[in-house]
Design an enzyme around this catalytic site. Sequence first.
Site, PDB file in Angstrom:
ATOM      1  N   CYS A  20      18.509  10.773 -28.343  1.00  0.00           N
ATOM      2  CA  CYS A  20      19.701  11.629 -28.274  1.00  0.00           C
ATOM      3  C   CYS A  20      20.822  11.003 -29.102  1.00  0.00           C
ATOM      4  O   CYS A  20      21.457  10.036 -28.668  1.00  0.00           O
ATOM      5  CB  CYS A  20      20.126  11.783 -26.812  1.00  0.00           C
ATOM      6  SG  CYS A  20      21.683  12.634 -26.612  1.00  0.00           S
ATOM      7  N   CYS A  66      24.270  11.109 -27.478  1.00  0.00           N
ATOM      8  CA  CYS A  66      24.464  10.134 -26.396  1.00  0.00           C
ATOM      9  C   CYS A  66      24.599   8.710 -26.947  1.00  0.00           C
ATOM     10  O   CYS A  66      25.399   7.932 -26.452  1.00  0.00           O
ATOM     11  CB  CYS A  66      23.273  10.135 -25.422  1.00  0.00           C
ATOM     12  SG  CYS A  66      22.601  11.738 -25.039  1.00  0.00           S
ATOM     13  N   ASP A  67      23.797   8.356 -27.939  1.00  0.00           N
ATOM     14  CA  ASP A  67      23.666   6.949 -28.331  1.00  0.00           C
ATOM     15  C   ASP A  67      24.095   6.646 -29.761  1.00  0.00           C
ATOM     16  O   ASP A  67      23.990   5.495 -30.200  1.00  0.00           O
ATOM     17  CB  ASP A  67      22.200   6.500 -28.165  1.00  0.00           C
ATOM     18  CG  ASP A  67      21.718   6.659 -26.733  1.00  0.00           C
ATOM     19  OD1 ASP A  67      22.531   6.443 -25.816  1.00  0.00           O
ATOM     20  OD2 ASP A  67      20.551   7.003 -26.533  1.00  0.00           O
TER      21      ASP A  67
END
Length: 299
Positions: free
Chosen positions: A133, A136-137
């Site tokens: 993701c 997200c990261d």
Amino acid sequence: MELLDMVIVGGGAAGLTAAVYARRAGLRFVMLDVASSMGSQLTQTDEVENYTGLGKIGGMELIMKFREHAQSMGAPMSDESVKTIAESDGVFTVTASKNTYTAKTVVYCAGASHRPLGVPGEAEFSGKGVSYCAVCDGFFCRNKTALIVGGGDTAVSEALYLAKICKQVYLVHRRDEFRAAKALTDRLGECENVTCFMNAELAEISGESRVTSVTFKDGRSLDVDGVFVAVGIVPNSQLIRPLAECDSAGFVKAGESGATSCEGLFVAGDVRTKPLRQIITACSDGANAVNSAVDYLNR
Ligand SMILES: Cc1cc2nc3c(=O)[nH]c(=O)nc-3n(C[C@H](O)[C@H](O)[C@H](O)COP(=O)(O)OP(=O)(O)OC[C@H]3O[C@@H](n4cnc5c(N)ncnc54)[C@H](O)[C@@H]3O)c2cc1C
């Protein structure tokens, strides 16, 4: 224990739409989600530009809008993880982390999860430079080098997102053409810091405490700070596989009505067999599944 008309499992795009329709149909129901819809794939989406009427909107903003809509209509919801679903004599018993519910119907909308790439180093460096993701990261690759594996909408969207924050982005696809929508690949062509490797496959992800490089099947290698895997999804159908027929990939066999091979059990969203897995089709599925369940309850 009160016998409900319906339990909706999952509070993503499909589940929250199902909750709106169930509320409007006057059903006695509850919608269960692990964590206030924060497990939805929408939370992993930087920008959504194909949901009619809203132009460009962040995935997180859109899921919050869906949730607020269902809440404003008084849809009953509970944050809990569903552990088992059993059926006996037309009554479903749904065991969740806080409560056990009984209902005449279940609308199952548990969505899908990322598919692993399956190369050496992937599991070892998961969370240490390997991610599924970018939204997200992606921050751990800010001003660094990121590599994305995949060729569909998700992979190209991730590359576009990372191109905004990384120094260099590599996109690796095993075929000679992307499957992603033309609107996305056109934008990719405008990014000066994105290099595409077509007809290429990773053989290994390497590093020490974190990812430092990848090796291709043809022996070439590249230094990278992060690897983002976007090679497809697997359906979260485990809980109902003993009840409903699934295809060989685990997607629950159901048409537009959402009806499964198990009477009273309906599916909606990415978890069902269908050609296009998107937010708008998941919402459509949620509406259709509740409509079918209402017909079933009134039969
Ligand atoms: C990175 C990425 C980018 C995308 N970009 C786009 C895009 O631009 N446009 C577009 O239309 N689509 C996009 N999609 C696809 C879209 O997000 C999905 O098609 C859509 O979210 C499917 O909705 P759903 O309700 O089936 O599943 P989800 O929205 O994933 O919701 C499933 C819900 O079920 C819950 N759940 C799962 N198991 C349980 C359990 N046991 N108990 C309780 N709750 C459970 C989860 O917590 C989650 O909230 C993207 C997907 C990804 C991953």
